[in-house]
Design an enzyme around this catalytic site. Sequence first.
Site, PDB file in Angstrom:
ATOM      1  N   GLU A  44      37.981  53.970  48.171  1.00  0.00           N
ATOM      2  CA  GLU A  44      38.352  54.856  47.057  1.00  0.00           C
ATOM      3  C   GLU A  44      39.656  54.323  46.490  1.00  0.00           C
ATOM      4  O   GLU A  44      40.605  54.046  47.228  1.00  0.00           O
ATOM      5  CB  GLU A  44      38.570  56.294  47.553  1.00  0.00           C
ATOM      6  CG  GLU A  44      37.304  57.075  47.736  1.00  0.00           C
ATOM      7  CD  GLU A  44      37.588  58.532  48.123  1.00  0.00           C
ATOM      8  OE1 GLU A  44      38.700  59.031  47.851  1.00  0.00           O
ATOM      9  OE2 GLU A  44      36.708  59.160  48.715  1.00  0.00           O
TER      10      GLU A  44
ATOM     11  N   ASP B 280      46.923  66.118  44.545  1.00  0.00           N
ATOM     12  CA  ASP B 280      47.554  65.126  45.411  1.00  0.00           C
ATOM     13  C   ASP B 280      48.804  65.664  46.097  1.00  0.00           C
ATOM     14  O   ASP B 280      49.684  66.233  45.456  1.00  0.00           O
ATOM     15  CB  ASP B 280      47.937  63.876  44.592  1.00  0.00           C
ATOM     16  CG  ASP B 280      46.724  63.232  43.938  1.00  0.00           C
ATOM     17  OD1 ASP B 280      45.628  63.413  44.492  1.00  0.00           O
ATOM     18  OD2 ASP B 280      46.870  62.582  42.905  1.00  0.00           O
TER      19      ASP B 280
END
Length: 266
Positions: free
Chosen positions: A49, A60
Site C-alpha cells: 500500500e 491518519d
Amino acid sequence: MLNPISFAFKKARAENRPALLTYTVAGDGSKKQSLDILKSISKNADILELGVPHNTPVADGSQIQTSAYRAIKKGIKINDIFRIVRDFKKFDKNKPIILMGYYNMIFQYGDNNFLKKCKTSGVNGLIVVDLPWPENKDFAKKCKKKSIYFIQLLSPTTTSKRLKKIIQNSHPMNYFISMLSTTGGKLKVSPKEILKNYNRIKKINPKKEIVIGFGITDKTIGKLKSADGLVVGSAICKEITRSLNSRQNPVTNVGKLVRKLKNKIR
C-alpha cells in the site's frame, strides 16, 4: 487475467497464512528512498500500500502524518507517485500496489485521467478513505472497467444491513478497520474482539477477501493471523522516522522489520 491482488491472497492461502500488506507514504525520505524502501520490503510483503501524502488527513495518526509531512516538504506531487509506481513495477511487475488517499486528489486530477494514469503506471487497487458507499458507486464502476480494485472500508460500527449492501457491491477485496481510531492508535480492542467482529463480516460473503488494519504491530500481528490479510502501516512509518532521526538507513531497517512481521504470521 487475475488481478495481482487476488493472486497474492491465493498464494498466501496456499502457504496457510494471511497476506501481509505494508503501508508506506510515497516520497517519504525522498522519492528515491521511497522507491528503495518498496523494493526492500517487497521481498516479504505480499501487497504494497502506498499512501498519497495529504495535508489534512482525517484517518491518519501521528506516525503517518509525520511521514506525509516529510514527503510534502520535499515537494512530492501526484505524477511523482505514479513515477514511483512505474519504476517499482519495472523491478517487480507482479507485486500488487494499492494507492491509498483522499478523494480531493482524484477530483483535482479528474476521475478519468487519474484512473488512466493508475492503469498505465501499474496501480492494482485504490483505497479512498473519504469516499464511502453508496457515494463511491460510480467511481467504483470506473475502477472496475480499468480492472483496478476499489477497496471498501468497513468499521466495527457499520450496521449489519449496511455491511451486507457494501459487501454485495464490493470488489474482491475489502478493508476492515479494527477499531474506532486513527491509524497507529494503541490497540484498544483485544485481538479476540477484533476477530469476533471480523468473522461476523466474513460470513456475509466468504469469497470476498477481508483484511484487518489500524493498530497492528509486531506484538499483535501473530494473534490475528486467521484473517485473510493484515495491514501494518504506522509501525513501518515509525521505523522510517526513527532511522532518519538516528541517521541510519531506513531501507535496511524497514526491510528487517517487515521480515520480522512476516515471520510472526508464518
